[in-house]
Design an enzyme around this catalytic site. Structure first.
Site, PDB file in Angstrom:
ATOM      1  N   HIS A 158       0.910  -1.163   0.138  1.00  0.00           N
ATOM      2  CA  HIS A 158      -0.075   0.101  -0.138  1.00  0.00           C
ATOM      3  C   HIS A 158       1.031   1.290  -0.058  1.00  0.00           C
ATOM      4  O   HIS A 158       2.103   1.141   0.393  1.00  0.00           O
ATOM      5  CB  HIS A 158      -0.965   0.180   1.347  1.00  0.00           C
ATOM      6  CG  HIS A 158      -2.207  -0.852   0.944  1.00  0.00           C
ATOM      7  ND1 HIS A 158      -1.857  -2.156   1.370  1.00  0.00           N
ATOM      8  CD2 HIS A 158      -3.291  -0.656   0.698  1.00  0.00           C
ATOM      9  CE1 HIS A 158      -3.271  -2.795   1.172  1.00  0.00           C
ATOM     10  NE2 HIS A 158      -3.963  -1.854   0.832  1.00  0.00           N
ATOM     11  N   LYS A 162      -0.948   5.131   4.485  1.00  0.00           N
ATOM     12  CA  LYS A 162      -1.835   4.043   5.024  1.00  0.00           C
ATOM     13  C   LYS A 162      -1.308   3.689   6.747  1.00  0.00           C
ATOM     14  O   LYS A 162      -0.124   3.431   6.639  1.00  0.00           O
ATOM     15  CB  LYS A 162      -1.938   2.538   4.452  1.00  0.00           C
ATOM     16  CG  LYS A 162      -2.835   1.746   5.014  1.00  0.00           C
ATOM     17  CD  LYS A 162      -2.939   0.697   4.180  1.00  0.00           C
ATOM     18  CE  LYS A 162      -3.893  -0.697   4.560  1.00  0.00           C
ATOM     19  NZ  LYS A 162      -5.386  -0.165   5.040  1.00  0.00           N
TER      20      LYS A 162
END
Length: 269
Positions: A158, A162
């Site tokens: 990600h 995040k």
């Protein structure tokens, strides 16, 4: 006679996912935008900020509770962060609003509390680790493959903004795989980590989960399954946040017909 539009609020509306949700709601003939909440709220109008067809007098709200009390939306979509998502969800339910939660990090105990609260109010809601249809299929394919492989690991990748690790998608994948195989890696050799965490986190069914956080990624995951002489890799890549929006719109509409909590998009497809 045209059906009544579902009034939808968005919490975390200035975030990357929140912005896409606001635009999706504004463009869907079955939905209408009831409010946008963001802690960085200012006096600017939602219509001008997003360049969408919306109430010209609608301003951003910094208080979710104030917006819920004033606008009384049917559904509220949350893309915020793990520190506030549970409190946000409970505030929605208390206000008689159906939650559609894309923020990950809720514990099993919190999910049970949310389900109980929804049922007490005769409301429906969803918590969805991943709204991309392809990601849901990836999880289901991994669950099916787990019947035939007893060694597997998950790598999720990600963007570096995040907040939680591992991702909700990775945890959900491992939980589904556990339904097909109680424990993975039984025949692995005893291991000594020279650096703590080198083998990743040990998740459900002893599946090792590895989290990568780098700028340039959006949301990606691969499940690697192995047996003597072969490797099976199942991978999904989200290249644009638009891929999540059909799932968000589906969840919003489906929430109006539910009682209690549904966890995972696969249950409403």
């Amino acid at each position: 006679m045209q059906a009544k539009q579902i009034r939808v609020a968005v919490c975390g509306g200035k975030g990357k996912m929140g912005r896409e949700v606001v635009k999706t709601v504004a463009q869907d003939a079955e939905l209408s935008l009831a409010g946008v909440v963001d802690p960085s709220a200012s006096d600017e109008t939602v219509k001008a900020y997003f360049d969408i067809d919306a109430d010209p007098g609608m301003l951003f709200d910094c208080s979710l509770k104030d917006m819920l009390a004033r606008e009384k939306p049917d559904v509220c979509v949350d893309f915020t962060n793990p520190e506030v998502v549970f409190a946000n969800t409970m505030a929605m339910i208390e206000a008689g609003c159906r939650p559609v939660i894309g923020t990950t990090g809720l514990t099993a105990e919190q999910l049970k509390t949310i389900d109980d609260a929804l049922r007490a109010q005769n409301l429906g809601g969803l918590v969805v680790p991943n709204f991309a249809i392809g990601a849901v299929l990836m999880m289901k394919f991994a669950q099916e493959a787990s019947k035939y492989f007893d060694h597997a690991e998950i790598i999720e990748l990600h963007h570096n903004k995040k907040a939680d690790a591992p991702s909700g998608t990775a945890l959900k994948t491992a939980e589904l795989m556990r339904e097909s195989q109680a424990r993975f890696g039984r025949s692995n050799a005893p291991e000594t980590e020279l650096i703590a965490g080198a083998r990743g986190a040990c998740g459900p069914a002893d599946i090792h989960i590895h989290s990568v956080r780098l700028p340039g990624f959006i949301a990606h995951q691969e499940v690697i399954l192995g047996s003597p002489g072969q490797i099976l890799t199942i991978r999904h890549d989200s290249m644009d946040r638009n891929c999540f929006m059909p799932g968000v719109a589906l969840a919003v509409k489906k929430s109006m017909t539910l009682t209690g909590l549904v966890y995972g998009l696969e249950h409403i497809l």
